[in-house]
Design a protein around this motif. Sequence first.
Motif, mmCIF file in Angstrom:
data_model
loop_
_atom_site.group_PDB
_atom_site.id
_atom_site.type_symbol
_atom_site.label_atom_id
_atom_site.label_comp_id
_atom_site.label_asym_id
_atom_site.label_seq_id
_atom_site.Cartn_x
_atom_site.Cartn_y
_atom_site.Cartn_z
ATOM 1 N N THR A 25 55.517 -3.739 -12.516
ATOM 2 C CA THR A 25 54.411 -3.032 -13.166
ATOM 3 C C THR A 25 54.669 -2.893 -14.648
ATOM 4 O O THR A 25 55.820 -2.716 -15.057
ATOM 5 C CB THR A 25 54.288 -1.612 -12.560
ATOM 6 O OG1 THR A 25 53.861 -1.730 -11.219
ATOM 7 C CG2 THR A 25 53.291 -0.749 -13.313
ATOM 8 N N LEU A 47 48.168 -0.965 -13.168
ATOM 9 C CA LEU A 47 48.317 0.352 -12.531
ATOM 10 C C LEU A 47 49.487 0.386 -11.567
ATOM 11 O O LEU A 47 49.951 1.453 -11.184
ATOM 12 C CB LEU A 47 47.040 0.704 -11.764
ATOM 13 C CG LEU A 47 45.815 0.975 -12.619
ATOM 14 C CD1 LEU A 47 44.551 0.912 -11.756
ATOM 15 C CD2 LEU A 47 45.918 2.331 -13.290
ATOM 16 N N GLY A 48 49.925 -0.790 -11.133
ATOM 17 C CA GLY A 48 51.062 -0.812 -10.230
ATOM 18 C C GLY A 48 50.938 -1.901 -9.207
ATOM 19 O O GLY A 48 49.842 -2.314 -8.840
ATOM 20 N N ALA A 49 52.112 -2.404 -8.776
ATOM 21 C CA ALA A 49 52.177 -3.285 -7.617
ATOM 22 C C ALA A 49 52.722 -2.423 -6.490
ATOM 23 O O ALA A 49 53.489 -1.499 -6.723
ATOM 24 C CB ALA A 49 53.081 -4.469 -7.898
#
Lengths: 324, 322
Positions: free
Chosen positions: B103, B110-112
């Motif tokens: 990320t 926003l994120g993995a």
Amino acid sequence: MTEKTYRDALKEGLREEMLRDERVFIMGEDVGRNWGGAFKVTKGLAEEFGDDRVRDTPISENTIAGAALGAAITGLIPVAEIMFGDLITLAMDQVCNQAAKMRYMFGGQTSVPLVLRSVFGGGKSIASHHSQSLEAWFMHTPGLKIAVPSFAYDVKGLIKTAIRDPDPVMFFEHKLVYDRKEEVPEEEYLIPFGEARVHREGDDVTIWGTFFMVHKAIEAADELAKQGISAEVIDPRTLVPLDKKTLIDSVKKTGRLVLVTEETKTGATTAEIAAIVQEEAFDWLDAPIKRVNAPDTPVPFSPPLEQYFIPDKERIISAVREIV
Amino acid sequence: MAVTKKKLVDLYTRTLKVRLFEEKVWDLFGENLVPGTLHLYLGQEAVAAGVTAALKKSDWVQSTHRGHGHVVAKGADMKAALAELLGKRTGSCKGKGGSMHITEFKAGVLGATGVVASGLPIAAGAALSCQMRGTKEVVACFFGDGASNNGTFGESLNMSAIWKLPVIWIVENNFYAMGTPITLTCPSQSIAQRAEAYCIPGCVVDGNNAVEVYEATLEAVKRAREGGGPSLIECQTYRMRGHSRFDPAKYRPKEEVDFWLSKDAVEIIQSIALEKKALTRKEAKDIRKKLQKEVDSAADFAVKSEYPEPQEALDDVFAEVA
């Protein structure tokens, strides 16, 4: 000072924060103008702040929690409500895998200023899916802060602190205390996390408890006083961070400890507290630590069954008398 | 075709960059430098390239467990990304996340996430935030065909539809949820047709053709930015390799594999760019050389970086010491 109910004090705290900071908003099932929350905590707020900032949602707990998280990491401060604590089971991934871990697993890249309100506890004959006390699950999840206010004064000061906290806060209430009244200051105040409240001072035994059991512990202490036993009653007010010092200092003074919560006994917060005390104050203990909890069963429906399930004043008193 | 020559070069560059990044990851894995497991994006590059090329830098993407491609295409620092995969302190997550949590917030990721389908609610919330703050930003949420059978798919598409959230739902249909073929898990011909149930537009595109992905996304982004709400775009694509590091993917029929390998995402965008005279062969080669150099030096940085001190495991649980 004015006497206010827990419900009104909580609402006032929410309202003050929404007036102070326009990033704060409320979302959840039936929190809006038609209902005002299942326990009427948000009643009137939609009328004042609009339907965008007091937002009714579909019955989608995992997405309520997850959307609150997504909003929290992109510039808003959501106060999401899950109608009953039992229903957080439907949002466990977003709460425990995502919100709790996000700062950590992304190496501190983001704060998660999220408050998730919900309500625990029995006493209303609404059975196994609406009466549990599940706070230990979240205490076992690193990354979550946990507030457990039991009094009107505390709930107002703690909700304001929760909203200003940069980490996810699980804000747990109890069904039986919404109508209980207490003196609440007119002027603004905040209560820091990690500071217990000592309701009764005593020398013979320490009683540590949460939620409705704090009220029962106070009643027990008052009765024990008439029997010549001086009990100290401690309400931690937050489980994470936990005020160990107040508890350990008390145990060092009294030498005896009774832990009382409405949780089923195995793996309850009381087990963790007992472990902490034996690690940090073993030499000061004059008797085994007693735990007063619910039995390891689901919460039953019928009033006599439920009354048997939930600890009461008498059980606290008899636990104290066993060790004093 | 409305796509400009400049955009074709952009699409070629993004697709190739992801390809070269993933080939490097595969090499590093071969040298035993990547701890844990890997879900390579090889084969699906055109999806990340086409989607991110239709976004602004300030827009957001939500990634998945197969997330390297999304992060790189969105413009994350490749040095920090590779260092993260190697578990180094210089990684974008300081070595706390690895492949499944790769990320870079400041690049708009926003994120993995390691939990299939868990990104959809987060994307819905980020889109709600864009809407409430009036930023005109949009969120593109990637997820797989497997995720489309999870409850969050229904919850999040529904929520995005009732609130007209500025989110583009990008389902990367690679036809297998780990080893289970979509024919066993999905009753309909397409995932996109589920959009109808939520009263939002849905379409199917060739996910190996970056131009098709870009054009569909651009239209959805425009709609989202103008307050027209969400869209669902199904990008049909294929993994070049197995699900994760040790999966030889023997459950896929040879003819099927051959068909998809003949539809190579890099070759497709390169030939379109050449045909439209957006690039000469020499320019294409120069871009490749430059990107390869960037990837090589990122890998060099990652390999030479230090591991975290063991006790750094205790940092970053809370904002301050509780």
